[in-house]
Design an enzyme around this catalytic site. Structure first.
Site, PDB file in Angstrom:
ATOM      1  N   GLY A  49       4.121   3.438  -3.106  1.00  0.00           N
ATOM      2  CA  GLY A  49       4.280   4.775  -3.653  1.00  0.00           C
ATOM      3  C   GLY A  49       3.069   5.614  -3.292  1.00  0.00           C
ATOM      4  O   GLY A  49       2.003   5.071  -2.984  1.00  0.00           O
ATOM      5  N   CYS A  92      -4.048   0.316  -5.789  1.00  0.00           N
ATOM      6  CA  CYS A  92      -3.817   1.726  -5.505  1.00  0.00           C
ATOM      7  C   CYS A  92      -4.454   2.059  -4.163  1.00  0.00           C
ATOM      8  O   CYS A  92      -5.586   1.635  -3.890  1.00  0.00           O
ATOM      9  CB  CYS A  92      -4.452   2.570  -6.608  1.00  0.00           C
TER      10      CYS A  92
HETATM   11 CO    CO Z   1      -2.134   4.812  -6.968  1.00  0.00          CO
END
Ligand code: CO
Length: 157
Positions: A49, A92
């Protein structure tokens, strides 16, 4: 459409609350090309994402790479979040080499605009629900390390 530079922590853009996109602008060329550049960037970085603040734009736009394909969420809003939550590992692209366990709602329902500017609803659970919650946090300036336990740094990445 170029590969975009992914901002990394600490960068003040990652900490700002992002603005809603005017639904009338969703079908604009600028937004379409930004969304496709974000998709390319996410795939090249092997991410599941990517949220617009990560590429330097404080607007409420997310792209997701799921087993059912790639899709784009504009102005996502939760409609429902399950009472049940579960811990799961996250990383992330903006915090390379760092992982931790985050408690997320198991199941969520949300409404968003798709790339055609149509309002749609989606229910997701498990991994997909986790990715969406992580990305929506980005739109509010929240990073997974704010919520994670057992944070680990892995230099091998
Ligand atoms: Co992230």
């Amino acid at each position: 459409m170029p590969i975009l530079k992914i901002l990394t922590q600490p960068n003040p853009i990652l900490r700002k609350k992002s603005a809603e996109i005017n639904p009338a602008a969703i079908k604009s060329r600028e937004l379409k090309s930004l969304a496709s550049s974000m998709v390319k960037t996410m795939i090249k970085a092997d991410g599941v994402g990517l949220a617009a603040p990560q590429i330097g734009k404080n607007i409420r736009l997310i792209v997701i790479n799921s087993k059912d394909g790639v899709f784009c969420l504009v102005n996502p809003k939760f409609i429902k979040k399950s009472w049940a939550r579960e811990l799961g590992q996250e990383g992330c692209l903006s915090i390379p080499g760092v992982f931790g366990e985050v408690k997320r709602h198991k199941k969520i329902s949300l409404a968003y605009y798709n790339q055609e500017g149509k309002k749609v609803k989606l229910t997701a659970e498990g991994m997909m629900a986790r990715v969406i919650q992580h990305e929506i946090d980005h739109l509010d300036g929240i990073l997974f390390i704010d919520k994670a336990v057992k944070i680990e740094k892995n230099d091998r990445q």
